[in-house]
Write a protein that holds these residues in place. Structure first.
Motif, PDB file in Angstrom:
ATOM      1  N   THR A 173       8.262 -69.760  42.612  1.00  0.00           N
ATOM      2  CA  THR A 173       8.520 -70.803  41.618  1.00  0.00           C
ATOM      3  C   THR A 173       9.529 -70.299  40.583  1.00  0.00           C
ATOM      4  N   GLY A 174       9.307 -69.091  40.076  1.00  0.00           N
ATOM      5  CA  GLY A 174      10.240 -68.520  39.114  1.00  0.00           C
ATOM      6  C   GLY A 174      11.616 -68.305  39.703  1.00  0.00           C
ATOM      7  N   SER A 237       4.507 -72.198  33.801  1.00  0.00           N
ATOM      8  CA  SER A 237       3.151 -71.656  33.947  1.00  0.00           C
ATOM      9  C   SER A 237       2.121 -72.580  33.318  1.00  0.00           C
ATOM     10  N   LYS A 238       2.483 -73.234  32.219  1.00  0.00           N
ATOM     11  CA  LYS A 238       1.567 -74.172  31.574  1.00  0.00           C
ATOM     12  C   LYS A 238       1.397 -75.431  32.414  1.00  0.00           C
ATOM     13  N   VAL A 239       2.515 -75.930  32.953  1.00  0.00           N
ATOM     14  CA  VAL A 239       2.439 -77.114  33.816  1.00  0.00           C
ATOM     15  C   VAL A 239       1.646 -76.796  35.081  1.00  0.00           C
ATOM     16  N   ASP A 240       1.912 -75.631  35.677  1.00  0.00           N
ATOM     17  CA  ASP A 240       1.211 -75.209  36.880  1.00  0.00           C
ATOM     18  C   ASP A 240      -0.302 -75.144  36.640  1.00  0.00           C
ATOM     19  N   THR A 260       5.764 -79.452  39.538  1.00  0.00           N
ATOM     20  CA  THR A 260       6.214 -78.438  38.575  1.00  0.00           C
ATOM     21  C   THR A 260       7.733 -78.432  38.471  1.00  0.00           C
ATOM     22  N   LEU A 261       8.409 -78.433  39.617  1.00  0.00           N
ATOM     23  CA  LEU A 261       9.875 -78.444  39.602  1.00  0.00           C
ATOM     24  C   LEU A 261      10.419 -79.733  38.990  1.00  0.00           C
ATOM     25  N   LEU A 262       9.837 -80.873  39.350  1.00  0.00           N
ATOM     26  CA  LEU A 262      10.337 -82.151  38.848  1.00  0.00           C
ATOM     27  C   LEU A 262      10.144 -82.286  37.343  1.00  0.00           C
TER      28      LEU A 262
END
Length: 467
Positions: A173-174, A237-240, A260-262
C-alpha cells in the motif's frame, strides 16, 4: 524462523534459559532480567551479526538489535519458552518533537545502508567530473548517475514502503501511494509557479492543469520529497484501520486496498502534498526577508535550522534562489549561510567514528562522512545525527555560529560548482580573497571544531542506548 540463529545465540550468551528471569523489549532493545549477570558473555554477544550493542543499566541486561526488535522478540519467546511481557514504552516521557524525530529515524532506518551507498556514488561522480575524468554527457556517467540518484528521485516509493512498516499497514500500500506521487503523468503536470500564491488566490490561474471531480489539483512535483509521502501513508493507516473494522471479513482483501487508494490518493494530491510544498515556498520568502534585515542574523537562523529543513524536505523552497540570484546579480548571499553546515556535520561524524566501538556504526558513519564531504548530507542526517539528538542539536547550533560569521562578513557565492568543502573556490570574489571569503572559511572551521568537540565529549552512543 528468520531470526532463529540469532535468538539461539543470544539465549546461549546471556547464560542460557535458566539464567533468564524475564525478558521484554522497547523500541530497539531486548531487556533481560538475569539471575546472574556474571554468566552473560558480553563480548560474544557484541560480536553477533544482528547485535548492535550491549547496555547494562537499571538492573537490566539490554541487547540492542534495532527497530526490528519485535520480530526478534517473538522468535526469542518461542525458542526460549519465556513468558511474553508488555513492551516498554520508552518514549512516553519524550516531547512531541522527540517522538516525531524517533518516528522519522524508524522510517529511515531500513534505508540507511542504501542511502549511504547512493550518496557515495553521487559523491564519487562529482569528484570524477571535477577531476575531468568524465563529463555528464558520457554514457558511463549517465548510468552511474542513475544508480546513485534513483533512490533519491524515487524516495516517495522507498519511504512509502518503510512508512507502511512503521504505521503497520501492508507495505505494498505504501509503495503504491509513493509510486502515484512520482507517476510519469503526474510528474509531467508539475507546476512551475511558487505555491505560496495559493494563499493569495492566484494559484488557480497559474498552476492548475487538471481537476479531480471538479476540484483543482496542484502538482508541485514530489520527486526526492520526504514529508508528503509520510503524511500520506499515515493518513492511509487511519483509513485502513477504519475499513478493517467496519467491512465484513469476506470482502476485506479487495475492498480495503481499493477504498484506501480511492480515498487517500485524492487527499494526498489535493491537500497533503500541495500544503507541504507550499510551506517550503513560504519559507523561501521568509529567508529573503531575513537577509534583507541582517545577513548575520539570517546566517545564525538559517545555518542552525537548515538541516531541519532538509529533514522535512522544505529546503527546496530556498535552493532555486541560489541560481536566480547568481543569474540576476552575479552573486548569491543565501548559499554561504549554509556552507558551515557541512563542516559541522563532518566534525560530528568524525567524532562519532573516533568514539564508537561498533563496527556497524562505523559502516554507516564513514560513508556518511565521505558523502557529506562531497555535498550529500542525508546519510549523515538520518544515519548519524537523528539517532543522537543532543549531538544533532549541538551540530546544528555549531553550524549556525559559523553561518552567522559568514553572514556578518558579507560572504557571497559567485559561481556554481561542487557542493560541500570542494565548492569553496566558488565563493572567491572575482577580485580575489576578500573579507567575505575569509569570514566564510573562519566560520566553517569554527563550526567543524565545535561539532567535533561536542561529539568527543558526548560520545557515540545513540539515545536509546543511554539508560
Amino acid at each position: 524462523m528468520k531470526y532463529q540463529a540469532l535468538c539461539e545465540d543470544i539465549i546461549k550468551y546471556v547464560g542460557g534459559k535458566d539464567n533468564v528471569i524475564s525478558v521484554t523489549h522497547c523500541v530497539t532493545r531486548l531487556r533481560f532480567k538475569l539471575k546472574d549477570d556474571g554468566k552473560a558473555n558480553t563480548e560474544a554477544l557484541k560480536k553477533l551479526d544482528g547485535v548492535l550493542d550491549i547496555i547494562e543499566a537499571g538492573g537490566q541486561y539490554q541487547v540492542v538489535v534495532g527497530t526490528h526488535v519485535e520480530d526478534v522478540y517473538a522468535e526469542l519467546i518461542k525458542l526460549g519458552g519465556f513468558e511474553m511481557e508488555a513492551p516498554v514504552k520508552s518514549d512516553e516521557k519524550k516531547s512531541p518533537v522527540d517522538r516525531f524525530l524517533n518516528m522519522i529515524m524508524e522510517i529511515f532506518q531500513p534505508c540507511l545502508g542504501m542511502l549511504a551507498a547512493s550518496g557515495m556514488i553521487k559523491a564519487l561522480l562529482r569528484l570524477f567530473v571535477l577531476a575531468n575524468w568524465m563529463s555528464n554527457t558520457d554514457g558511463t556517467y549517465i548510468i552511474l548517475n542513475a544508480i546513485g540518484d534513483a533512490l533519491f528521485y524515487f524516495f516517495p516509493i522507498v519511504l512509502g514502503w518503510s512508512s507502511a512498516k512503521r504505521f503497520k499497514i501492508k507495505e505494498v500500500t505504501g509503495i503504491t501511494l509513493g509510486a502515484v506521487l512520482v507517476y510519469p503523468s503526474i510528474v509531467a503536470l508539475t507546476s512551475l509557479e511558487p505555491l505560496y500564491t495559493l494563499f493569495t488566490g492566484t494559484i488557480f490561474e497559474q498552476n492548475v492543469y487538471i481537476t479531480f471531480l471538479n476540484i483543482p489539483v496542484i502538482t508541485p512535483g514530489y520527486a526526492s520529497t520526504v514529508i508528503p509521502i509520510i503524511l500520506t501513508v499515515y493518513a492511509a493507516s487511519k483509513v485502513d484501520k477504519v475499513l478493517n473494522r467496519i467491512l465484513p471479513s469476506v470482502v476485506k482483501s479487495f475492498f480495503v486496498p481499493f477504498l484506501t487508494l480511492l480515498i487517500v490518493v485524492p487527499i494526498a494530491l489535493i491537500i497533503i502534498g500541495p500544503v507541504a510544498v507550499a510551506l517550503q515556498d513560504i519559507l523561501g520568502e521568509i529567508v529573503k526577508g531575513l537577509i534583507g534585515i541582517n545577513p548575520g542574523i539570517a546566517g545564525l537562523l538559517l545555518g542552525t535550522f537548515w538541516s531541519v529543513l532538509v529533514m522535512f524536505g522544505l529546503h527546496w523552497g530556498v535552493i532555486p534562489m541560489f541560481a536566480l540570484n547568481v543569474a540576476n546579480y552575479g552573486y548569491d548571499m543565501i548559499n554561504p549561510l549554509i556552507f558551515s553546515g557541512a563542516m559541522a556535520c563532518m566534525g560530528a561524524v568524525i567524532g562519532v567514528i573516533i568514539r564508537t566501538k561498533s563496527t556497524q556504526e562505523r559502516n554507516i558513519a564513514v560513508p556518511a562522512l565521505i558523502s557529506t564531504f562531497f555535498g550529500v548530507n542525508e546519510p549523515t542526517l538520518y544515519g548519524v545525527l537523528i539517532p543522537r539528538k543532543k549531538l544533532m542539536w549541538a551540530t546544528f547550533v555549531s553550524a549556525g555560529i559559523g553561518s552567522a560569521i559568514a553572514g556578518f562578513s558579507g560572504a557571497k557565492l559567485y559561481e556554481f560548482g561542487a557542493s560541500g568543502p570542494l565548492g569553496l573556490p566558488c565563493f572567491l570574489s572575482p577580485d580575489g580573497v576578500d573579507m567575505g571569503f575569509i569570514g566564510l572559511v573562519v566560520g566553517a572551521i569554527i563550526s567543524f571544531i565545535l561539532a567535533l568537540a561536542v561529539a568527543m565529549i558526548l560520545g557515540a552512543k545513540k539515545d536509546e542506548e543511554i539508560a
